[in-house]
Design a protein around this motif. Structure first.
Motif, PDB file in Angstrom:
ATOM      1  N   LYS A 513      29.114  42.564  35.934  1.00 44.80           N
ATOM      2  CA  LYS A 513      30.019  43.294  35.065  1.00 44.80           C
ATOM      3  C   LYS A 513      29.274  44.482  34.499  1.00 44.80           C
ATOM      4  N   THR A 515      29.711  47.987  31.903  1.00 45.73           N
ATOM      5  CA  THR A 515      30.520  48.686  30.896  1.00 45.73           C
ATOM      6  C   THR A 515      29.840  49.986  30.530  1.00 45.73           C
ATOM      7  N   LEU A 534      34.129  52.425  40.329  1.00 48.45           N
ATOM      8  CA  LEU A 534      35.290  53.009  39.659  1.00 48.45           C
ATOM      9  C   LEU A 534      34.962  54.457  39.330  1.00 48.45           C
ATOM     10  N   ILE A 549      34.945  51.468  28.926  1.00 45.04           N
ATOM     11  CA  ILE A 549      35.589  50.996  30.149  1.00 45.04           C
ATOM     12  C   ILE A 549      34.659  50.002  30.825  1.00 45.04           C
ATOM     13  N   TYR A 550      35.245  48.931  31.345  1.00 41.19           N
ATOM     14  CA  TYR A 550      34.453  47.912  32.007  1.00 41.19           C
ATOM     15  C   TYR A 550      34.966  47.713  33.436  1.00 41.19           C
ATOM     16  N   LEU A 551      34.054  47.215  34.265  1.00 43.26           N
ATOM     17  CA  LEU A 551      34.356  46.909  35.662  1.00 43.26           C
ATOM     18  C   LEU A 551      33.671  45.585  35.982  1.00 43.26           C
ATOM     19  N   THR A 574      38.364  43.465  38.335  1.00 42.48           N
ATOM     20  CA  THR A 574      39.076  43.774  37.095  1.00 42.48           C
ATOM     21  C   THR A 574      38.474  45.025  36.478  1.00 42.48           C
ATOM     22  N   CYS A 575      39.320  45.965  36.105  1.00 42.44           N
ATOM     23  CA  CYS A 575      38.886  47.154  35.381  1.00 42.44           C
ATOM     24  C   CYS A 575      39.763  47.304  34.151  1.00 42.44           C
ATOM     25  N   LEU A 588      39.504  53.392  42.543  1.00 46.12           N
ATOM     26  CA  LEU A 588      38.853  52.084  42.555  1.00 46.12           C
ATOM     27  C   LEU A 588      38.467  51.760  43.996  1.00 46.12           C
ATOM     28  N   PHE A 643      45.047  50.316  34.673  1.00 45.24           N
ATOM     29  CA  PHE A 643      43.960  49.372  34.845  1.00 45.24           C
ATOM     30  C   PHE A 643      44.514  47.953  34.939  1.00 45.24           C
TER      31      PHE A 643
END
Length: 923
Positions: A513, A515, A534, A549-551, A574-575, A588, A643
């Protein structure tokens, strides 16, 4: 007889009397089911023969005799007594009855022999409610499409009959085989015709009332279709460069009833070159002929230097000339020359003198011409070979250096670039037209690389490989993206591909993960070494605001359970945050393991809703304006506006569908020092799947023994077989019947949270054995096979370190602002300003999409405020590792050459906005 209300006899008689002469009553008419309409009572009647008495019993109770109306007659044929009885049933009686079944009545008739009972007749209150349970809905359907109008009539007793009206006229399905009204009150038109457009109404009726549904408007539309192209017009220029065009109309068919207008160009133009007329010219005169008996000689010439071509004029003047060949010495009466007088001898001597002088002059002229030709042949070696190849159109081997002027599009003048690019090309240089040299340098807008020095070495092929790759020398400006370093390991013992990565560089599971905080300048977010990224474009987030923002990649078992033979082709990504508003689409990138072939796979993009359910966003091959999917061989790049959690699902549509599996072998010593464990993994060919395996093996002390290989696993229901072969017989042994393991097809094909692996336990005969050599064979029955050669030391201090690096992006998990993009923002703005604006030369962003291989689903780009910006965002997502600005620059230069060719057409001659530039493209 029974005791009835109103009888003096209070004792009830039995239902039958002991046998007596006669027959049992026979009912000639039995009571029928009836419906009470509004407040009107109904009449039930009963008729039997022979019958001494008839009475009605309703709901198990006898009806009062006073409510019976009886008529008696005699049957003339048999002489038996016939009795007929009537009763009335009111609405109040039915409403007051509360039983488990409907209100019912039955006749009982008596004769001397006994009794008979009639059928039960039910009595119900008829009604029809006002509101339809489902009204038909209006539709717009294409011609020859199917129309289904649903209608559920109101509740009623008896059940309502349904009739359909079109424009207030009843529809008779018996007269039109294309219409069916029998299927559960629905109206079905199998193939829509233009005449089927209209207002449709569903009519429901029973014995009580009629009801009308809401009218549904059906529109049958026709999408426009292009007619055939006309023939190409003649070139508009009589001499030199011009253009020719062809056209088509949106009349095959023309759009009707709101149908879509034809997409594409109605006029195409291409450049053309007309051959210029060449006027003829005389060649030099021939030598004089021998003097004829008439004292004349002749000479001739032909109009072939050059001959007239392409309608040019023929040479003017005479093609033959004659004159006296004796300077007038011939006498008029043509007498023999020996009769000429002696005074003419002096004249003959003068002729000899002049002839000698002429011969000397001719000799000097020949010498001068020879010297000139020799000098010219020597100077040909210094001529620019480009001009030579332009004339001959052939392939030349040459060296040339040019310094082109600064490019206003790709280099900002304020940057003052210090970029001297030295490039090496090998290949055929073919200039088909001398004018191409000028066209290549005329356009300042489309020169992608400024200050280029080019050196051409070979005349066979252009090579852009590792050994002859273009080399750049110079310092980049401050906005240049800091490219990631690439390191390749070396294998001294064996010649293996430098592919196997050091396990220490792989992220652990807890790190899947990433961010970062992004603002208006955008940036790039990467989950290291997983292939998931992303891209937030510049301007996607409003100014003066920033978002964290997280991925992330789902590591636990996915909540998405594919149906049937469907498979999960990549990680669940998940974004977020999900409520982040973006003004332009973000990109993405999700890796996948499918071998792309639309004939074998149907790939869908799915999104998880807030309720935890999965819904389909689109099919990858589908054309839509809501999102865009571009499938590369190993990754899918998706342009989205919201998202959330996304995943790729593959639906195999044939047995030839291939799921790419990565096969890797790990090994480690077991607790027993003589045993050595081999673990063979078959995982999805995605970086994140391999990273998960490596993370698990690192915890177990496993070592990657061989470069992983790719296995093409087909969806043909055949199982997978893994075996260990060629084990040294006197050094190692494997337990009997364990050298080969077979895995069912469903276990391999269906997605699983844990990668598939098989373990093999090998035992050495003596501790002195420290080297292991064997083969691992992984194959699908009746399918693909891979063999991995294992050769390693089982002792850690003697084992060679096998390392590999893929696109190692662990050093740059998040990049904000200009550093995240390969194309400088100033150049990007110039490209967008150039291509977004339609002009007389064509819709240039479409050509940009074509040159960057994103020319599918152009309607998506057309719906964006800046199509060129979205195309460049997609290019950035596809080239995050290589940053191949060279290919983009070449594409821009090619577009620039094309536009330069078209710029020769005068503005007054440009009538249509759409162009095409190559007849070979089938346009």
């Amino acid at each position: 007889f029974p005791s009835l209300p109103g009888n003096d006899n209070s004792e009830a008689l039995p239902d039958s009397i002991p046998s007596a002469p006669g027959t049992l009553p026979h009912f000639m008419e039995e009571p029928d089911d009836a419906y009470i309409i509004k407040s009107n009572p109904i009449v039930l009647r009963c008729k039997a023969m022979p019958a001494m008495q008839i009475f009605f019993k309703c709901n198990g109770e006898w009806v009062h005799q006073n409510e019976h109306v009886s008529e008696e007659s005699m049957d003339e044929t048999t002489g038996l007594k016939v009795r007929e009885v009537f009763i009335n049933v009111t609405r109040q009686q039915v409403e007051d009855f509360h039983g488990p079944e409907d209100y019912w009545c039955q006749c009982v008739a008596w004769s001397h022999l006994g009794t008979s009972k009639s059928r039960k007749a039910s009595v119900r209150i008829a009604y029809l409610r006002k509101n339809f349970e489902q009204d038909p809905q209006g539709k717009e359907v294409p011609i020859e499409g199917m129309i289904v109008l649903h209608c559920r009539p109101p509740e009623g007793v008896p059940a309502a009959e349904v009739e359909w009206l079109k424009n207030e006229e009843p529809i008779d399905s018996n007269l039109d085989e294309n219409i069916d009204t029998r299927a559960d009150h629905n109206l079905i038109i199998r193939q829509a015709r233009l005449s089927d457009s209209g207002n449709y109404t569903c009519m429901a009726a029973n014995i009580v009332a009629k009801r009308r549904s809401m009218s549904a408007t059906v529109v049958v539309y026709v999408n426009g279709g292009w007619s055939s192209w006309t023939e190409w017009s003649n070139c508009n220029a009589r001499c030199g460069r011009g253009w020719q065009k062809r056209s088509r109309t949106c009349t095959n068919p023309a759009p009707l009833n709101g149908g879509a207008f034809c997409e594409g160009m109605s006029v195409q133009k291409i450049t053309c070159t007309s051959l210029c007329p060449v006027d003829g010219s005389w060649e030099v005169w021939s030598e004089w002929s021998v003097c004829s008996p008439e004292c004349e000689h002749l000479r001739v010439r032909e109009c072939i230097a050059p001959p007239p071509r392409n309608g040019g004029k023929y040479c003017e003047g005479l093609s033959q000339e004659s004159e006296n060949c004796t300077e007038g010495l011939c006498i008029q009466d043509k007498k023999p020359l020996h009769e000429i007088k002696s005074q003419n001898i002096e004249t003959a001597s003068d002729i000899a003198l002049y002839s000698g002088l002429g011969a000397a002059v001719i000799a000097v002229a020949v010498l001068v011409v020879g010297v000139t030709l020799y000098r010219r042949s020597q100077s040909e070696y210094g001529v620019d070979v480009i001009d030579s190849s332009a004339l001959t159109g052939g392939f030349q081997t040459f060296n040339f250096k040019t310094v082109r002027q600064g490019n206003s599009l790709l280099l900002n003048s304020s940057m003052q670039p210090d970029l001297t690019v030295s490039r090496t090309y090998s290949g055929p240089i073919c200039l088909q037209d001398p004018m191409d040299k000028e066209l290549m340098t005329e356009s300042s807008l489309f020169n992608p690389l400024s200050d280029i020095k080019v050196k051409v070495q070979s005349s066979f092929m252009v090579s852009l490989g590792v050994t002859e790759r273009a080399e750049y020398h110079g310092k980049p400006h401050s906005g240049t993206f800091p490219h990631g370093h690439r390191a390749f390991g070396t294998l001294q013992a064996r010649n293996k591909a430098a592919y196997i990565q050091n396990l220490s560089s792989i992220s652990t599971r807890s790190e899947l993960k990433t961010t970062a905080i992004f603002g208006h300048l955008g940036g790039r977010l990467v989950v290291p070494n997983t292939g998931v990224s992303l891209l937030i474009p510049h301007g996607a987030i409003p100014e003066e605001s920033s978002w964290e923002i997280y991925l992330a990649i789902t590591q636990k078992e996915s909540s998405l359970q594919p149906e049937g033979t469907d498979v999960l082709l990549g990680p669940e990504v998940t974004c977020g945050p999900s409520d982040l508003p973006v003004s332009t689409p973000f990109a993405l990138t999700i890796p996948h393991c499918a071998e792309i072939n639309p004939e074998h796979w149907n790939i869908h993009l799915k999104k998880r809703t807030q309720q935890g359910k999965w819904e389909e966003v689109m099919s990858v091959e589908e054309e839509t304006t809501s999102c865009y999917c571009l499938l590369d061989p190993y990754a899918c790049h998706i342009l989205l506006n919201s998202f959330g959690t996304y995943a790729l699902i593959g639906e195999p549509i044939s047995d030839c569908a291939v799921r790419q599996l990565k096969v890797a072998v790990f090994g480690c010593l077991s607790c027993n020092s003589l045993d050595y464990n081999l673990r063979v993994y078959c995982m999805d060919n995605t970086p994140c799947a391999f990273q998960e395996v490596v993370s698990d093996e690192r915890l177990q002390g496993g070592q990657l023994l061989e470069e992983p290989k790719l296995l093409h696993f087909r969806g043909n229901t055949f199982s997978l077989q893994i075996s260990v072969l060629d084990i040294p017989p006197f050094l190692w042994r494997i337990k009997p019947f364990t050298a080969c393991q077979e895995v069912p097809f469903s276990r391999v094909w269906c997605s699983s949270p844990k990668p598939l692996h098989c373990a093999f336990s090998l035992e050495r005969y003596t501790p002195a054995t420290t080297q292991l050599s064997c083969k691992v064979c992984v194959r699908q029955l009746q399918g693909h096979e891979q063999i991995l050669q294992v050769q390693t030391s089982i002792l850690e201090n003697e084992r060679e370190t096998i390392t590999f690096f893929v696109h190692d992006d662990s050093n740059f998990p998040a990049q904000m602002g200009p550093k995240a993009f390969k194309i400088p923002y100033s150049i990007r703005q110039r490209i967008c300003a150039t291509f977004d604006t339609p002009n007389a030369k064509g819709k240039d962003w479409q050509m940009l999409a074509q040159k960057t291989s994103t020319n599918r689903n152009l309607s998506y780009f057309a719906a964006q405020s800046s199509p060129s910006a979205v195309i460049l965002d997609l290019w950035e997502a596809r080239h995050q590792h290589d940053g191949d600005l060279d290919s983009l620059a070449c594409a821009l230069e090619e577009i620039g050459r094309t536009h330069s060719k078209i710029s020769d057409v005068t503005e007054t001659e440009i009538e249509e906005p759409d162009f095409n530039y190559s007849r070979q493209n089938g346009l």
